[in-house]
Design a protein around this motif. Sequence first.
Motif, mmCIF file in Angstrom:
data_model
loop_
_atom_site.group_PDB
_atom_site.id
_atom_site.type_symbol
_atom_site.label_atom_id
_atom_site.label_comp_id
_atom_site.label_asym_id
_atom_site.label_seq_id
_atom_site.Cartn_x
_atom_site.Cartn_y
_atom_site.Cartn_z
ATOM 1 N N ALA A 409 46.028 34.614 31.218
ATOM 2 C CA ALA A 409 45.954 34.750 32.897
ATOM 3 C C ALA A 409 45.854 33.197 33.305
ATOM 4 O O ALA A 409 46.007 33.040 34.565
ATOM 5 C CB ALA A 409 44.904 35.740 33.415
ATOM 6 N N TYR A 424 48.513 31.840 42.047
ATOM 7 C CA TYR A 424 49.520 32.968 41.897
ATOM 8 C C TYR A 424 50.640 33.135 43.021
ATOM 9 O O TYR A 424 51.241 34.153 42.984
ATOM 10 C CB TYR A 424 48.629 34.440 41.834
ATOM 11 C CG TYR A 424 48.368 34.558 40.314
ATOM 12 C CD1 TYR A 424 47.348 33.549 39.648
ATOM 13 C CD2 TYR A 424 48.848 35.699 39.552
ATOM 14 C CE1 TYR A 424 47.096 33.876 38.398
ATOM 15 C CE2 TYR A 424 48.408 35.880 38.111
ATOM 16 C CZ TYR A 424 47.489 34.863 37.621
ATOM 17 O OH TYR A 424 47.315 34.933 36.515
ATOM 18 N N ARG A 522 44.258 40.738 29.485
ATOM 19 C CA ARG A 522 44.857 39.667 30.486
ATOM 20 C C ARG A 522 45.745 39.916 31.247
ATOM 21 O O ARG A 522 45.848 39.691 32.418
ATOM 22 C CB ARG A 522 45.704 38.685 29.490
ATOM 23 C CG ARG A 522 44.955 38.004 28.435
ATOM 24 C CD ARG A 522 45.863 36.881 27.487
ATOM 25 N NE ARG A 522 45.083 36.422 26.425
ATOM 26 C CZ ARG A 522 44.426 35.712 26.119
ATOM 27 N NH1 ARG A 522 43.632 35.107 27.209
ATOM 28 N NH2 ARG A 522 43.843 35.591 25.011
ATOM 29 N N ILE A 526 45.642 39.763 35.126
ATOM 30 C CA ILE A 526 46.685 38.854 36.193
ATOM 31 C C ILE A 526 47.079 39.926 37.371
ATOM 32 O O ILE A 526 47.191 39.260 38.484
ATOM 33 C CB ILE A 526 47.971 38.994 35.205
ATOM 34 C CG1 ILE A 526 47.863 37.779 34.158
ATOM 35 C CG2 ILE A 526 49.262 38.757 35.966
ATOM 36 C CD1 ILE A 526 48.801 37.787 32.814
#
Length: 648
Positions: A409, A424, A522, A526
Amino acid sequence: MKSSENCSVDPATVEMLKHAQSQDISLVWDRYEAMQPQCGFGSLGVCCRNCTMGPCRIDPFGDGAQEGVCGATADIIAARNLARMIACGSSAHSDHARTVAESLLLAAEGSDYIVKDVRKLRTLAEEWDIETAERSTEDIAHDVAEAALGQFGQQRGELRFTARAPEETQQVWRDAGVMPRGIDREMVDLMHRTHVGGDSDYKSIMKSGIRAALADGWGGSMIATELQDILFKTPMWLRSRTNLGVLKRDQVNIVVHGHEPVLSEMLVAATQDKELIALAKSVGAKGIALSGICCTANEILMRHGIPVAGNFLQQELAITTGAIESMVVDIQCVLPALGKLVDKYHTKLISTSTKANFPNSEHIDFHETDALNIAKQIVRKSIENFPNRDKSRVMIPDISSPLIAGFSAENIFTFLGGRYRPSYRPLNDAIITGRLRGAAAVVGCNNPRHQHDSGHLGITKELLANDVLVLTTGCTAIADAKAGLLCPEAAEKYAGKGLQEICRAVGIPPVLHMGACVDISRVLVILSNIIAEGGLGTRLSDIPAAAAAPEWMSEKAVAIGFYAVASGCYTVLGEPLPILGAPKLTECLADEIEETFGGKFAVESDPIEAAHLIIDHIDRKRTDLHLSGPMYDVPYAPKVSTEAKAAG
Ligand code: XCC
Ligand code: SF4
C-alpha cells in the motif's frame, strides 16, 4: 489418475507429474481420485456432528429427514459448519499475527530480531497514539507490540485497525452489529454459539461469523502484515524467479514451506552465513540455495527476492525432484502426505512449529528467543544431508519464469502516482477517466478439483484484457508468476489498451504481487486509501472493484471471503461454499447480504464467465458513480478466452 495435462496447465508440474507416475509415486491428485465419490451431504453442508445425538444429515431431496435429532434444519446446520470454518481460518491468520507481535516484543527487548523499518514503526505508533517523541526505537517497538497483543484479548470497543476503513463503512459495521471487539473474543463467541442448542438462527450465526472474519482482515491479518513490515521491512519492488526450475542441481537445496516469516527470515540470514557456505562447499556443493513454497515463500520473495519453487499443489512435486536436502515447514497448508513421501527420498522433513508436527518429520522446535542459532542448526543439518543425495534420481524440470514482486500500500502509489507525486490521485484518476476500468483482487489456493493454475490464469488474463488492474497474493500470485504475468511485458501481451498505457507509463506489470495471504490486508488499506483520495465514493463498496478466489480450498480462504464481502467486495468463488443444501442461507449470502454490506458471493467455476461477472459488477459500480464507460471498450471474448477455454 487423469492425464498430467488435465491435472495442470503449468508445464513444470506436468513434467514432474509424468516423472512421479513413472516412479509409481502417488500424489494429491491420486488421493483425490481415490476419494471419489465424495460425500454429498458434506459438500452441501448438511451434515452435523456437533453432538453425539448425531451425527445427523438432512436429505437434500426432501424425502428423508429434514431436521437433526435436536431439530436443527439444513440452514442452521450449514450456517454452524460455515461459521466454524470462518473461526478456524481467522484463527490461523490471527495466531500467526500473535507470533509476529511476540517477535516484535523480543526485538524490543534485544534478540536476533531487529526493527528494520523504523519509519513504519513510528507511523504505526502515531496512528495508535503511542508516544514517539524522543523515544528509542526499542521503547516504541515495545509499546506497539504490547498494543498489538492487546488486540487479541480486548473485550470491549473496536479493533484499532477498523479505524482505517472509511467512516461510512465503519458505520455499516456498527449498524449491523459486526464491528469486531477483540480477536480472540470473536473466535470464542463464534465457537460458543455453534454448540448444540446454541444460536439457532442462521442469520445471527452469520452475523457472528462476519464479525470474526472482520477480526481477521482488519485484525489478525493486518497486524501480521504491519508488524512483519516493521520487523523485516516493507517490501520494495524486486526481481526474482519462480517454478521448480529454481532448484539447483549442484547446491544444497533448502525449501521453506508454510506461513510464518519469523522462521524463514532467519533462514535467509543463516543461508548467507560464510561458515555455512564453506561447510556446503566442503561436502561438494557449490553453495546453499534457499527457495520456498506457498505463503512463506511469498514472504521472503517480497522482502529478499528469494525464488519461489512452487505453489500449494507443487509441494510434493518439489520432493520428487530428488534434489531437496530439507523441506523446512512450520504451519498451514503443509500436506501430512509429505511424511510418507520423504521416506522415498533423502529429503529431510523438518517441522519447526510448536503447533504442528508431521509424520516422519524431524522436529526442531523454533524458539524466537534463539532464532538465528536454530536456523543455522537447520541449515547445517541440510548441508550434512547433501552427500546422501542420489544424483541418478535427480530430475529438476528446466522451467522457471522471471517475475517482479514487492508491491505494498505504501509503494503502489510511487508506481501508479509517479515518483514525484506520492498520492493515490493518479490511480483514482485512471479509474475515473476509464483508462482503468477498475481493479480486482484475484487470490487463493490450488485445489485438485480444478486443473492446477487454470482458474487463476483464465480469470486474470480475461480481466487484464478488459483493462482491469489485478492485485494478487498467495498461491494465485505464484501461478501468475509462473505464467509470466508478473512481468511488465505481460501488459503488451495480455492487457487491454488502457491498462497497457498505465503499465507502460509507470513500468509496472499488469498484475501486482502484494504478498502472502495475510497481506490481503494490504488490499483493504489500498481500497481505504482510494476512498480517502476522493472521487470514487464514500464506502469501500462504492469502488469499481471486486475479488475472486478461483481455486480456493482452505478455511482461511473462507474467512478472507467473508471479510471481503463484509468490506463491500463482490467476491466470485471458483468452488462453492459448502452450503448449497441450505436454501435460505445460500440466498442470504448470494443476494440479501449485499443490501447491508454492499458485497456478496457468487460462484462460477468457468474462469472466463467469472471474469465477466466481475467486469459487469465493475461497470455497474461505474454507472452508480456516474462515471463514463471504459475509455477503450473491449469486444466480448477477446483472444485469451478461446485460449483459456481450450486449456480448460
Ligand atoms: Fe495455502 Fe497461503 Fe491457500 Fe496457498 S493460498 S494454499 S491457504 S498457501 Ni493462502
Ligand atoms: Fe444432530 Fe443437532 Fe447434534 Fe448436530 S447438534 S449432531 S443436528 S442433534
